[in-house]
Design a protein around this motif. Structure first.
Motif, short mmCIF file in Angstrom:
data_model
loop_
_atom_site.label_atom_id
_atom_site.label_comp_id
_atom_site.label_asym_id
_atom_site.label_seq_id
_atom_site.Cartn_x
_atom_site.Cartn_y
_atom_site.Cartn_z
N ASP A 21 0.82 -1.17 0.08
CA ASP A 21 -0.09 -0.05 -0.25
C ASP A 21 0.94 1.25 -0.04
N VAL A 22 0.40 2.32 -0.25
CA VAL A 22 1.29 3.50 -0.29
C VAL A 22 1.12 4.25 0.97
N ASP A 23 0.09 5.06 1.04
CA ASP A 23 -0.23 5.86 2.24
C ASP A 23 -0.36 5.32 3.62
N GLY A 24 0.78 5.42 4.44
CA GLY A 24 0.84 5.01 5.78
C GLY A 24 1.67 3.71 5.84
N VAL A 25 2.24 3.40 4.60
CA VAL A 25 3.21 2.28 4.32
C VAL A 25 4.47 2.64 3.83
N LEU A 26 4.53 3.27 2.76
CA LEU A 26 5.75 3.73 1.95
C LEU A 26 5.66 5.21 2.28
N THR A 27 4.75 5.91 2.96
CA THR A 27 4.60 7.27 3.55
C THR A 27 4.25 7.22 5.11
N GLU A 96 -6.16 -9.84 -7.20
CA GLU A 96 -6.29 -11.26 -7.82
C GLU A 96 -5.98 -11.34 -9.24
N LYS A 97 -6.20 -10.29 -10.00
CA LYS A 97 -5.87 -10.30 -11.31
C LYS A 97 -4.44 -10.34 -11.60
N LEU A 98 -3.61 -9.39 -10.91
CA LEU A 98 -2.20 -9.69 -10.77
C LEU A 98 -1.72 -11.02 -10.51
N VAL A 99 -2.09 -11.53 -9.59
CA VAL A 99 -1.59 -12.81 -9.11
C VAL A 99 -1.76 -13.83 -10.10
N SER A 105 0.41 -18.16 -6.76
CA SER A 105 -0.72 -18.34 -5.91
C SER A 105 -0.59 -17.68 -4.73
N PRO A 106 -1.64 -17.14 -4.01
CA PRO A 106 -1.80 -16.31 -2.98
C PRO A 106 -0.56 -16.57 -1.92
N GLU A 107 -0.09 -17.79 -1.91
CA GLU A 107 0.66 -18.11 -0.86
C GLU A 107 2.06 -17.61 -1.06
N GLN A 108 2.20 -17.39 -2.50
CA GLN A 108 3.74 -16.78 -2.89
C GLN A 108 3.62 -15.45 -2.76
N CYS A 109 2.62 -14.82 -2.22
CA CYS A 109 2.53 -13.27 -2.36
C CYS A 109 2.63 -12.70 -0.98
N ALA A 110 3.08 -11.51 -0.68
CA ALA A 110 3.08 -10.82 0.45
C ALA A 110 2.47 -9.49 0.43
N TYR A 111 1.96 -9.09 1.46
CA TYR A 111 0.92 -7.59 1.47
C TYR A 111 1.44 -7.07 2.59
N VAL A 112 1.79 -5.63 2.52
CA VAL A 112 2.16 -4.74 3.41
C VAL A 112 1.07 -3.64 3.41
N ILE A 121 -6.90 -8.30 1.22
CA ILE A 121 -5.69 -8.94 0.72
C ILE A 121 -5.05 -9.47 1.84
N LEU A 122 -4.78 -8.81 2.95
CA LEU A 122 -4.03 -9.26 4.05
C LEU A 122 -4.42 -10.74 4.51
N SER A 123 -5.86 -10.86 4.65
CA SER A 123 -6.44 -12.32 5.01
C SER A 123 -6.24 -13.50 3.75
N ARG A 124 -5.56 -13.12 2.84
CA ARG A 124 -5.44 -14.43 1.66
C ARG A 124 -4.15 -14.51 1.52
N VAL A 125 -3.13 -13.76 1.63
CA VAL A 125 -1.60 -13.60 1.35
C VAL A 125 -0.65 -14.67 2.09
N GLY A 126 0.26 -15.29 1.59
CA GLY A 126 1.10 -16.10 2.28
C GLY A 126 1.67 -15.47 3.71
#
Length: 177
Positions: A21-27, A96-99, A105-112, A121-126
């Motif tokens: 995410d950008v606002d609050g994560v990268l900023t 989902e489209k990007l993955v 698979s969602p297991e191969q993804c991290a979300y911040v 998204i947080l509830s679905r990623v590895g």
């Protein structure tokens, strides 16, 4: 959901895509608006360096943000990040489209993330990561919480965690000597 560090590293070892995410994560979450209506954001240079290093090891990086800003476009171009999705108030469909496009698979993804819009998204990623100053509900649903706050080195910590888990961190450090 807090898990032991070994479990976190096992999850991180599988990651092929990190979505920020950008606002609050990268900023730090501040949005500065000039008299002309132009929006400004402050990014952390160490976060950017970590993101470049992680890409160098072959891990893809994407941005999914609810807001739209030229600042984000310029910053991501500078970091060589091609998967940039702005103006996404509902983030899950684009994730989902990007993955699917990347054949992961969602297991191969991290979300911040840091706020409620990130929960789907947080509830679905590895590997689900919340920044240190994230909303308490978001922290509750994260596998790992960064030691630093959003925009203050949190993204760098995520990148280093993944590189460490995948055995690339020492190589990346040594490249700088």
């Amino acid at each position: 959901m807090g898990t032991h560090m070994q479990d976190i590293l096992e999850k991180a070892e599988k990651i092929k895509l990190v979505v920020f995410d950008v606002d609050g994560v990268l900023t730090d979450g501040s949005i500065i608006i000039g008299d002309d209506g132009q929006e400004y954001k402050a990014f952390n240079s160490r976060d950017g360096h970590g993101m470049k290093l992680l890409q160098y090891t072959g891990v893809e990086i994407a941005i999914i943000t609810g807001r739209t800003s030229k600042t984000v476009e310029h910053r991501m171009q500078g970091l060589g990040i091609n998967h940039v999705y702005q103006g996404q108030r509902i983030k899950l469909p684009v994730f989902e489209k990007l993955v699917k496009e990347l054949g992961l698979s969602p297991e191969q993804c991290a979300y911040v993330g840091d706020d409620w819009v990130d929960l789907a998204i947080l509830s679905r990623v590895g590997l689900a990561v919340a920044v240190q100053d994230a909303d308490p509900v978001v922290k509750k649903h994260a596998h790992w919480i960064t030691p630093s706050a959003g925009g203050r080195g949190a993204a760098r910590e995520v990148c280093e965690l993944i590189m460490e888990a995948q055995g690339n961190l020492q190589d990346q450090i040594e490249r700088h000597f």
